[in-house]
Scaffold this motif. Structure first.
Motif, PDB file in Angstrom:
ATOM      1  N   ALA A  38       0.835  -1.202   0.000  1.00 45.14           N
ATOM      2  CA  ALA A  38       0.000   0.000   0.000  1.00 45.14           C
ATOM      3  C   ALA A  38       0.866   1.246   0.000  1.00 45.14           C
ATOM      4  CB  ALA A  38      -0.913   0.004   1.225  1.00 45.14           C
ATOM      5  N   GLY A  39       0.439   2.240  -0.781  1.00 44.69           N
ATOM      6  CA  GLY A  39       1.145   3.501  -0.842  1.00 44.69           C
ATOM      7  C   GLY A  39       2.301   3.528  -1.813  1.00 44.69           C
ATOM      8  N   ALA A  40       2.565   2.409  -2.514  1.00 48.54           N
ATOM      9  CA  ALA A  40       3.669   2.354  -3.466  1.00 48.54           C
ATOM     10  C   ALA A  40       3.268   2.986  -4.796  1.00 48.54           C
ATOM     11  CB  ALA A  40       4.106   0.911  -3.695  1.00 48.54           C
ATOM     12  N   ASN A  41       4.258   3.458  -5.523  1.00 54.76           N
ATOM     13  CA  ASN A  41       4.124   3.769  -6.940  1.00 54.76           C
ATOM     14  C   ASN A  41       4.929   2.707  -7.677  1.00 54.76           C
ATOM     15  OD1 ASN A  41       2.449   5.953  -6.934  1.00 54.76           O
ATOM     16  ND2 ASN A  41       3.992   7.468  -7.500  1.00 54.76           N
ATOM     17  N   CYS A  42       4.251   1.663  -8.119  1.00 48.17           N
ATOM     18  CA  CYS A  42       4.921   0.555  -8.793  1.00 48.17           C
ATOM     19  C   CYS A  42       4.906   0.831 -10.291  1.00 48.17           C
ATOM     20  CB  CYS A  42       4.206  -0.760  -8.482  1.00 48.17           C
ATOM     21  SG  CYS A  42       4.945  -2.190  -9.286  1.00 48.17           S
ATOM     22  N   LYS A 182      -0.160  13.845  -5.092  1.00 46.81           N
ATOM     23  CA  LYS A 182      -1.160  14.207  -4.078  1.00 46.81           C
ATOM     24  C   LYS A 182      -1.985  12.989  -3.666  1.00 46.81           C
ATOM     25  CE  LYS A 182      -1.852  19.068  -5.361  1.00 46.81           C
ATOM     26  NZ  LYS A 182      -2.816  20.058  -5.931  1.00 46.81           N
ATOM     27  N   LEU A 183      -2.402  12.208  -4.640  1.00 45.26           N
ATOM     28  CA  LEU A 183      -3.195  11.022  -4.337  1.00 45.26           C
ATOM     29  C   LEU A 183      -2.373  10.005  -3.551  1.00 45.26           C
ATOM     30  CD1 LEU A 183      -5.012  10.639  -7.768  1.00 45.26           C
ATOM     31  CD2 LEU A 183      -6.119  11.129  -5.586  1.00 45.26           C
ATOM     32  N   ARG A 184      -1.118   9.834  -3.931  1.00 47.67           N
ATOM     33  CA  ARG A 184      -0.275   8.890  -3.213  1.00 47.67           C
ATOM     34  C   ARG A 184      -0.033   9.349  -1.777  1.00 47.67           C
ATOM     35  NH1 ARG A 184       6.020   7.578  -3.631  1.00 47.67           N
ATOM     36  NH2 ARG A 184       6.011   5.695  -2.363  1.00 47.67           N
ATOM     37  N   ALA A 185       0.078  10.655  -1.568  1.00 46.29           N
ATOM     38  CA  ALA A 185       0.264  11.197  -0.223  1.00 46.29           C
ATOM     39  C   ALA A 185      -0.927  10.885   0.669  1.00 46.29           C
ATOM     40  CB  ALA A 185       0.485  12.705  -0.278  1.00 46.29           C
ATOM     41  N   ASN A 186      -2.056  10.583   0.058  1.00 48.17           N
ATOM     42  CA  ASN A 186      -3.257  10.199   0.804  1.00 48.17           C
ATOM     43  C   ASN A 186      -3.502   8.695   0.735  1.00 48.17           C
ATOM     44  OD1 ASN A 186      -4.952  12.751   1.761  1.00 48.17           O
ATOM     45  ND2 ASN A 186      -3.898  13.276  -0.136  1.00 48.17           N
ATOM     46  N   SER A 187      -2.393   7.932   0.612  1.00 46.06           N
ATOM     47  CA  SER A 187      -2.400   6.467   0.725  1.00 46.06           C
ATOM     48  C   SER A 187      -2.971   5.743  -0.480  1.00 46.06           C
ATOM     49  CB  SER A 187      -3.157   6.017   1.989  1.00 46.06           C
ATOM     50  OG  SER A 187      -2.583   6.591   3.133  1.00 46.06           O
ATOM     51  N   CYS A 188      -3.061   6.409  -1.623  1.00 49.30           N
ATOM     52  CA  CYS A 188      -3.463   5.719  -2.844  1.00 49.30           C
ATOM     53  C   CYS A 188      -2.250   4.988  -3.414  1.00 49.30           C
ATOM     54  CB  CYS A 188      -4.009   6.714  -3.869  1.00 49.30           C
ATOM     55  SG  CYS A 188      -4.744   5.931  -5.326  1.00 49.30           S
ATOM     56  N   THR A 189      -2.452   3.756  -3.860  1.00 51.36           N
ATOM     57  CA  THR A 189      -1.403   2.937  -4.454  1.00 51.36           C
ATOM     58  C   THR A 189      -1.540   2.956  -5.969  1.00 51.36           C
ATOM     59  OG1 THR A 189      -1.493   1.491  -2.511  1.00 51.36           O
ATOM     60  CG2 THR A 189      -0.357   0.634  -4.459  1.00 51.36           C
ATOM     61  N   PHE A 190      -0.408   3.017  -6.665  1.00 50.40           N
ATOM     62  CA  PHE A 190      -0.425   3.090  -8.123  1.00 50.40           C
ATOM     63  C   PHE A 190       0.360   1.933  -8.729  1.00 50.40           C
ATOM     64  CE2 PHE A 190      -1.424   7.359  -6.916  1.00 50.40           C
ATOM     65  CZ  PHE A 190      -2.212   7.873  -7.945  1.00 50.40           C
ATOM     66  N   VAL A 191      -0.175   1.386  -9.832  1.00 47.13           N
ATOM     67  CA  VAL A 191       0.592   0.507 -10.707  1.00 47.13           C
ATOM     68  C   VAL A 191       0.547   1.160 -12.081  1.00 47.13           C
ATOM     69  CG1 VAL A 191       0.853  -1.788 -11.681  1.00 47.13           C
ATOM     70  CG2 VAL A 191      -0.034  -1.530  -9.362  1.00 47.13           C
ATOM     71  N   VAL A 192       1.716   1.600 -12.555  1.00 48.58           N
ATOM     72  CA  VAL A 192       1.806   2.429 -13.757  1.00 48.58           C
ATOM     73  C   VAL A 192       2.697   1.755 -14.788  1.00 48.58           C
ATOM     74  CG1 VAL A 192       2.431   4.699 -14.681  1.00 48.58           C
ATOM     75  CG2 VAL A 192       1.585   4.499 -12.320  1.00 48.58           C
ATOM     76  N   SER A 193       2.160   1.546 -15.978  1.00 46.87           N
ATOM     77  CA  SER A 193       2.960   1.085 -17.101  1.00 46.87           C
ATOM     78  C   SER A 193       3.364   2.292 -17.935  1.00 46.87           C
ATOM     79  CB  SER A 193       2.150   0.104 -17.959  1.00 46.87           C
ATOM     80  OG  SER A 193       2.839  -0.218 -19.147  1.00 46.87           O
ATOM     81  N   THR A 194       4.654   2.402 -18.266  1.00 45.66           N
ATOM     82  CA  THR A 194       5.097   3.577 -19.020  1.00 45.66           C
ATOM     83  C   THR A 194       6.317   3.263 -19.873  1.00 45.66           C
ATOM     84  OG1 THR A 194       5.734   5.920 -18.835  1.00 45.66           O
ATOM     85  CG2 THR A 194       6.592   4.417 -17.158  1.00 45.66           C
ATOM     86  N   HIS A 195       6.461   4.034 -20.966  1.00 37.05           N
ATOM     87  CA  HIS A 195       7.689   4.028 -21.749  1.00 37.05           C
ATOM     88  C   HIS A 195       8.474   5.316 -21.514  1.00 37.05           C
ATOM     89  CE1 HIS A 195       5.525   0.936 -24.176  1.00 37.05           C
ATOM     90  NE2 HIS A 195       6.748   0.464 -24.318  1.00 37.05           N
ATOM     91  N   ASP A 196       7.944   6.192 -20.688  1.00 33.06           N
ATOM     92  CA  ASP A 196       8.535   7.508 -20.436  1.00 33.06           C
ATOM     93  C   ASP A 196       9.455   7.406 -19.230  1.00 33.06           C
ATOM     94  OD1 ASP A 196       9.062  10.143 -19.581  1.00 33.06           O
ATOM     95  OD2 ASP A 196       7.177  10.886 -20.404  1.00 33.06           O
ATOM     96  N   PHE A 197      10.771   7.453 -19.461  1.00 32.93           N
ATOM     97  CA  PHE A 197      11.718   7.269 -18.365  1.00 32.93           C
ATOM     98  C   PHE A 197      11.725   8.457 -17.416  1.00 32.93           C
ATOM     99  CE2 PHE A 197      13.347   4.240 -21.482  1.00 32.93           C
ATOM    100  CZ  PHE A 197      13.454   3.113 -20.685  1.00 32.93           C
ATOM    101  N   GLN A 198      11.402   9.641 -17.916  1.00 29.98           N
ATOM    102  CA  GLN A 198      11.269  10.783 -17.024  1.00 29.98           C
ATOM    103  C   GLN A 198      10.098  10.552 -16.061  1.00 29.98           C
ATOM    104  OE1 GLN A 198      10.614  14.555 -18.972  1.00 29.98           O
ATOM    105  NE2 GLN A 198      10.913  15.735 -17.087  1.00 29.98           N
ATOM    106  N   GLU A 199       9.025   9.972 -16.580  1.00 33.87           N
ATOM    107  CA  GLU A 199       7.884   9.627 -15.737  1.00 33.87           C
ATOM    108  C   GLU A 199       8.278   8.585 -14.692  1.00 33.87           C
ATOM    109  OE1 GLU A 199       3.429   9.509 -16.834  1.00 33.87           O
ATOM    110  OE2 GLU A 199       4.271   7.642 -17.616  1.00 33.87           O
ATOM    111  N   ALA A 200       9.024   7.591 -15.118  1.00 38.16           N
ATOM    112  CA  ALA A 200       9.479   6.557 -14.183  1.00 38.16           C
ATOM    113  C   ALA A 200      10.360   7.144 -13.097  1.00 38.16           C
ATOM    114  CB  ALA A 200      10.230   5.459 -14.945  1.00 38.16           C
TER     115      ALA A 200
END
Length: 306
Positions: A38-42, A182-200
Motif C-alpha cells: 500500500a502507498g507504493a508507486n509501482c 497528491k493522491l499517493r500522499a493520501n495512501s493511494c497505491t499506483f501501478v503504472v505502465s510507461t515508456h517515459d523514463f522521465q515519468e518513471a
C-alpha cells in the motif's frame, strides 16, 4: 479537498503468484510473481509486447489468468468489492463519443457510494473549461485527461494506469504527476505502465522490468541504478588514473585529453577523495545514473544472454 483513502500503510495490496497468461499459442506472461505494498508507486517497464498491458488487464479483472493466482485488496481481481476501491485507466477506453465531459464524469461518479465531488475530479484532471465539450471534440491529450478523471471518480485506494502521460504536453504531464503525488500522499497505491523514463524517475518507488513475459528485475529504483548503471565523474585532475581505479566505488577510468573520466557506482565519496587529494581539481562534472541507463543496460545484457 478531502482525498483520503483507506489502504493500511505497509500492507500488501497486490499478490501475484506464478501467473501465466496465454493467447492461443502465445505466452504473454510466464509464471510471474510479485507483491505491491500500500502507498507504493509501482512502475512497470519493458519493451512493447513484454506483458505489461496484459498484466494490468489481469489486475483489473478484464482478463483471467491461464494459471496462477492474483489477489487484489484481499479479493480476486475483478471482485465487486475490489472494483469499488480501484480505478483503471487503460489505453483502450471505449468511452462513448457523444457525451460531454461533465456527463461522463457524473455518470461514473454515480457508480460509487462516496465519490470525489465533481469539482475535485475536474481540478485533479485539469479539465476546467471543458465540462460542456463532447468527447468526440476533445483533442488526444484532453481525452487522456478525461480517462484519468474517470479512473479517480470513485476515490480509489488503488489505481492502474497504462501510459497515463502519453499524448500530453510537457506542462500537462508535470501537472498529472503532481496530482498522482497528491493522491499517493493520501495512501493511494499506483501501478503504472510507461515508456517515459522521465515519468518513471519522477513516480517510481518500486520498479518491475519485464522482458518477453518474464520479470527480469523487481526492486527499487536505487536497486536498478546501483546494480545496472554507472554514474560518471569528469574532471581535470593531476591524480594518477592507475591510483583512481583502486578506489572502492570506481569501476572504470578513462583519460581523454586533459580530462579524467571515472565510471562509479557511488558518487559522493569518490568526489570527496578527489578533492581532498587534489584541491586544484577543475572542470568537475557529474552525470548521475538514471533508470533509463540501467534499464537499457539490463535489457541489452538479457537479450545477449538469451
Amino acid at each position: 479537498m478531502n482525498l483520503e483513502t483507506h489502504s493500511p500503510i505497509d500492507s500488501v495490496v497486490i499478490r501475484v503468484s506464478d501467473v501465466t497468461k496465454r493467447f492461443s499459442n502465445q505466452v504473454a506472461l510466464d509464471r510471474v510473481s510479485f507483491e505491491v505494498k500500500a502507498g507504493a508507486n509501482c512502475v512497470l517497464l519493458g519493451p512493447n509486447g513484454a506483458g505489461k498491458s496484459t498484466l494490468l488487464n489481469l489486475l483489473a479483472g478484464a482478463l483471467q489468468p491461464s494459471a496462477g493466482q492474483i489477489s487484489v485488496l484481499n479479493n480476486s481481481a475483478g471482485h465487486p468489492a475490489t472494483r469499488r476501491q480501484t480505478g483503471v485507466m487503460l489505453q483502450i477506453s471505449g468511452v462513448p463519443q457523444t457525451l460531454t465531459v461533465a456527463e461522463h464524469i457524473n455518470s461514473f461518479r454515480s457508480y460509487y457510494v462516496q465519490p470525489l465531488s465533481f469539482t475535485e475530479v475536474i481540478q485533479l484532471s485539469q479539465l476546467g473549461g471543458l465540462e460542456k465539450k463532447k468527447y468526440s471534440a476533445l483533442s488526444v491529450g484532453q481525452k487522456q485527461k478525461l480517462h484519468f478523471a474517470l479512473a479517480i471518480c470513485g476515490r480509489p485506494s488503488l489505481l492502474f494506469l497504462d501510459e497515463p502521460s502519453s499524448s500530453l504536453d510537457v506542462q500537462s504531464r508535470l501537472q498529472l504527476w503532481e496530482q498522482i503525488d497528491k493522491l499517493r500522499a493520501n495512501s493511494c497505491t499506483f501501478v503504472v505502465s510507461t515508456h517515459d523514463f522521465q515519468e518513471a524517475e519522477h513516480l517510481a518507488s518500486h520498479v518491475i522490468v519485464f522482458h518477453e513475459g518474464n520479470i527480469i528485475l523487481n526492486g527499487t529504483p536505487e536497486d536498478l541504478r546501483a546494480n545496472f548503471a554507472d554514474s560518471r565523474i569528469s574532471c581535470d585532475t593531476s591524480l594518477d588514473p592507475r591510483e583512481l581505479i583502486k578506489l572502492p566505488h570506481v569501476k572504470r577510468v578513462e583519460k581523454i585529453g586533459n580530462l579524467t573520466r571515472l565510471f562509479v557506482n557511488e558518487v559522493e565519496n569518490t568526489v570527496r577523495h578527489i578533492l581532498s587529494e587534489d584541491s586544484s581539481t577543475s572542470q568537475l562534472e557529474i552525470k548521475c545514473a538514471t533508470i533509463e541507463d540501467a534499464y537499457l543496460h539490463l535489457l541489452t545484457h538479457t537479450e545477449h544472454d538469451n
